[in-house]
Scaffold this motif. Structure first.
Motif, mmCIF file in Angstrom:
data_model
loop_
_atom_site.group_PDB
_atom_site.id
_atom_site.type_symbol
_atom_site.label_atom_id
_atom_site.label_comp_id
_atom_site.label_asym_id
_atom_site.label_seq_id
_atom_site.Cartn_x
_atom_site.Cartn_y
_atom_site.Cartn_z
ATOM 1 N N LEU A 166 0.784 -1.195 -0.014
ATOM 2 C CA LEU A 166 -0.067 -0.150 -0.018
ATOM 3 C C LEU A 166 0.817 1.289 -0.126
ATOM 4 C CD1 LEU A 166 -2.512 -1.002 2.779
ATOM 5 C CD2 LEU A 166 -2.571 -1.686 0.232
ATOM 6 N N ILE A 167 0.708 2.077 -1.033
ATOM 7 C CA ILE A 167 1.566 3.226 -1.048
ATOM 8 C C ILE A 167 0.866 4.562 -0.839
ATOM 9 C CG2 ILE A 167 3.131 4.654 -2.539
ATOM 10 C CD1 ILE A 167 3.443 2.315 -4.350
ATOM 11 N N ILE A 168 0.808 4.874 0.261
ATOM 12 C CA ILE A 168 -0.111 5.962 0.928
ATOM 13 C C ILE A 168 0.369 7.179 0.488
ATOM 14 C CG2 ILE A 168 -1.187 6.852 2.806
ATOM 15 C CD1 ILE A 168 -1.751 3.606 2.208
ATOM 16 N N LEU B 174 -0.920 11.347 -8.732
ATOM 17 C CA LEU B 174 0.299 10.748 -8.089
ATOM 18 C C LEU B 174 1.604 11.215 -8.402
ATOM 19 C CD1 LEU B 174 -0.701 6.872 -9.103
ATOM 20 C CD2 LEU B 174 -0.626 7.923 -6.787
ATOM 21 N N HIS B 175 2.537 11.304 -7.357
ATOM 22 C CA HIS B 175 3.841 11.732 -7.523
ATOM 23 C C HIS B 175 4.549 11.134 -9.034
ATOM 24 C CE1 HIS B 175 8.303 12.053 -7.262
ATOM 25 N NE2 HIS B 175 8.141 12.944 -6.154
ATOM 26 N N PRO B 176 5.190 11.705 -9.750
ATOM 27 C CA PRO B 176 5.720 10.965 -11.019
ATOM 28 C C PRO B 176 6.431 9.878 -10.969
ATOM 29 C CG PRO B 176 6.075 13.536 -10.976
ATOM 30 C CD PRO B 176 5.650 13.165 -9.885
ATOM 31 N N LEU B 177 6.995 9.700 -9.914
ATOM 32 C CA LEU B 177 7.862 8.203 -9.877
ATOM 33 C C LEU B 177 7.168 7.250 -9.507
ATOM 34 C CD1 LEU B 177 11.137 9.778 -7.996
ATOM 35 C CD2 LEU B 177 10.628 9.045 -10.389
ATOM 36 N N ILE B 178 5.912 7.550 -8.640
ATOM 37 C CA ILE B 178 4.848 6.592 -8.418
ATOM 38 C C ILE B 178 4.013 6.192 -9.643
ATOM 39 C CG2 ILE B 178 3.124 5.665 -6.859
ATOM 40 C CD1 ILE B 178 6.142 6.009 -5.541
ATOM 41 N N ASP C 194 2.173 -4.622 3.235
ATOM 42 C CA ASP C 194 3.233 -3.468 3.698
ATOM 43 C C ASP C 194 2.764 -2.162 3.411
ATOM 44 O OD1 ASP C 194 4.667 -5.695 4.244
ATOM 45 O OD2 ASP C 194 6.036 -5.615 2.684
ATOM 46 N N ILE C 195 2.932 -1.294 4.239
ATOM 47 C CA ILE C 195 2.422 0.071 4.304
ATOM 48 C C ILE C 195 3.685 1.109 4.104
ATOM 49 C CG2 ILE C 195 1.089 1.861 5.200
ATOM 50 C CD1 ILE C 195 -0.392 -0.578 6.766
ATOM 51 N N VAL C 196 3.707 1.798 3.078
ATOM 52 C CA VAL C 196 4.660 3.096 2.956
ATOM 53 C C VAL C 196 4.007 4.212 2.574
ATOM 54 C CG1 VAL C 196 6.575 1.175 2.181
ATOM 55 C CG2 VAL C 196 5.148 2.438 0.582
ATOM 56 N N GLY C 197 4.951 5.461 2.648
ATOM 57 C CA GLY C 197 4.193 6.706 2.087
ATOM 58 C C GLY C 197 4.083 7.738 2.966
ATOM 59 N N LEU C 198 3.089 8.504 2.951
ATOM 60 C CA LEU C 198 3.212 9.923 3.679
ATOM 61 C C LEU C 198 1.629 9.837 4.103
ATOM 62 C CD1 LEU C 198 4.675 12.148 0.713
ATOM 63 C CD2 LEU C 198 5.636 11.087 2.947
ATOM 64 N N ALA C 199 1.649 10.802 5.469
ATOM 65 C CA ALA C 199 2.796 10.900 6.182
ATOM 66 C C ALA C 199 2.731 10.065 7.496
ATOM 67 C CB ALA C 199 2.769 12.449 6.643
ATOM 68 N N VAL D 250 -0.272 7.193 7.078
ATOM 69 C CA VAL D 250 0.345 5.761 7.129
ATOM 70 C C VAL D 250 -0.234 5.368 8.676
ATOM 71 C CG1 VAL D 250 2.592 4.816 7.477
ATOM 72 C CG2 VAL D 250 2.390 6.156 5.572
ATOM 73 N N ARG D 251 0.036 6.041 9.699
ATOM 74 C CA ARG D 251 -0.232 5.518 10.928
ATOM 75 C C ARG D 251 -1.821 5.066 10.946
ATOM 76 N NH1 ARG D 251 -3.740 8.125 14.190
ATOM 77 N NH2 ARG D 251 -3.731 7.407 16.368
ATOM 78 N N ALA D 252 -2.683 5.872 10.491
ATOM 79 C CA ALA D 252 -4.031 5.589 10.489
ATOM 80 C C ALA D 252 -4.454 4.266 9.626
ATOM 81 C CB ALA D 252 -5.178 6.672 9.970
ATOM 82 N N THR D 253 -3.864 4.082 8.481
ATOM 83 C CA THR D 253 -4.000 2.917 7.437
ATOM 84 C C THR D 253 -3.484 1.651 8.392
ATOM 85 O OG1 THR D 253 -3.723 4.341 5.607
ATOM 86 C CG2 THR D 253 -3.269 1.957 5.394
ATOM 87 N N ALA D 254 -2.299 1.681 8.896
ATOM 88 C CA ALA D 254 -1.728 0.578 9.759
ATOM 89 C C ALA D 254 -2.687 0.318 10.599
ATOM 90 C CB ALA D 254 -0.531 0.950 10.042
ATOM 91 N N LEU D 255 -3.242 1.225 11.506
ATOM 92 C CA LEU D 255 -4.112 0.758 12.340
ATOM 93 C C LEU D 255 -5.430 -0.068 12.274
ATOM 94 C CD1 LEU D 255 -3.690 3.778 14.944
ATOM 95 C CD2 LEU D 255 -2.935 1.699 15.174
ATOM 96 N N ASP D 256 -6.032 0.554 10.925
ATOM 97 C CA ASP D 256 -7.327 0.127 10.436
ATOM 98 C C ASP D 256 -6.772 -1.345 9.885
ATOM 99 O OD1 ASP D 256 -8.938 2.091 11.197
ATOM 100 O OD2 ASP D 256 -9.169 3.011 9.338
ATOM 101 N N ALA D 257 -5.715 -1.509 9.329
ATOM 102 C CA ALA D 257 -5.313 -2.711 8.820
ATOM 103 C C ALA D 257 -5.256 -3.855 9.826
ATOM 104 C CB ALA D 257 -4.130 -2.843 8.325
#
Length: 197
Positions: A6-8, A83-87, A140-145, A150-157
């Motif tokens: 998950l790219i947040i 999305l960021h150009p690299l993403i 797996d969770i990465v990204g901003l912020a 990122v914190r909220a996504t991980a807790l909900d996961a």
């Protein structure tokens, strides 16, 4: 075990030069792109989430407190919400958008964004059912912020029954001083917090 990345919220408005920039955002985008190139085969799916605000109520403020209210950012359909150009160059399986008409921090509040025609659509499938329909049980969770979405996504996961890992070196925080407390909260909830391998 089927694992998704998950790219947040890797969006220009959250990177240097954006409306609500996180220091290190561009470096995180580059590091994620490099990591995906190395480990793409280990994922059953790669997913992005985006803030995609239309009328998010008091989430936007001319006098933000940077806790519950914020400057205008990631307005749906604008360059800052893209999305960021690299993403954007990555081979991503699905894009999910959140916060159209309310504040939204967790990727698990996001709905599938198929096309620009979905800009105001609130009927798209949510992230958790999308993952389960593909027998994905680990994220797996990465990204901003790191200290917000990122914190909220991980807790909900973990609350939703997924095995969750935050790869801390592929994140950046609004307030880096908060990270030890955030990481302890995540670990206490059952989230693994690791560095990129």
């Amino acid at each position: 075990m089927n694992r998704a990345l998950l790219i947040i919220d890797l969006q220009p408005d959250f990177c240097e030069g954006g409306a609500l920039a996180v220091a290190g955002g561009n470096a995180v985008a580059a590091a994620i792109a490099k990591d995906v190139a190395l480990r793409v085969a280990s994922y059953s799916a790669i997913i992005t989430t985006q803030d995609w605000h239309i009328e998010p109520g008091d989430h936007f403020s001319d006098q933000p407190d940077f806790v519950d209210s914020w400057p205008v950012h990631c307005v749906a359909g604008t360059n800052g919400a893209a999305l960021h150009p690299l993403i954007a160059q990555l081979n991503v399986d699905a894009h999910f958008a959140k916060g159209r008409f309310t504040a939204a921090y967790s990727g698990f509040e996001a709905r599938l964004l198929d096309t620009q025609a979905d800009i105001a659509d609130e009927s798209g499938v949510l992230l958790a059912p999308w993952l389960r329909s593909r027998q994905i049980d680990t994220v797996d969770i990465v990204g901003l912020a790191a200290d917000h979405c990122v914190r909220a996504t991980a807790l909900d996961a973990v609350a939703g029954g997924f095995t969750a890992t935050v790869i801390s070196t592929l994140t950046a925080a609004v307030n880096g001083e908060n990270l030890p407390t955030v990481h302890e909260e995540l670990r206490s909830a059952g989230v693994s917090v690791v560095s990129a391998s």
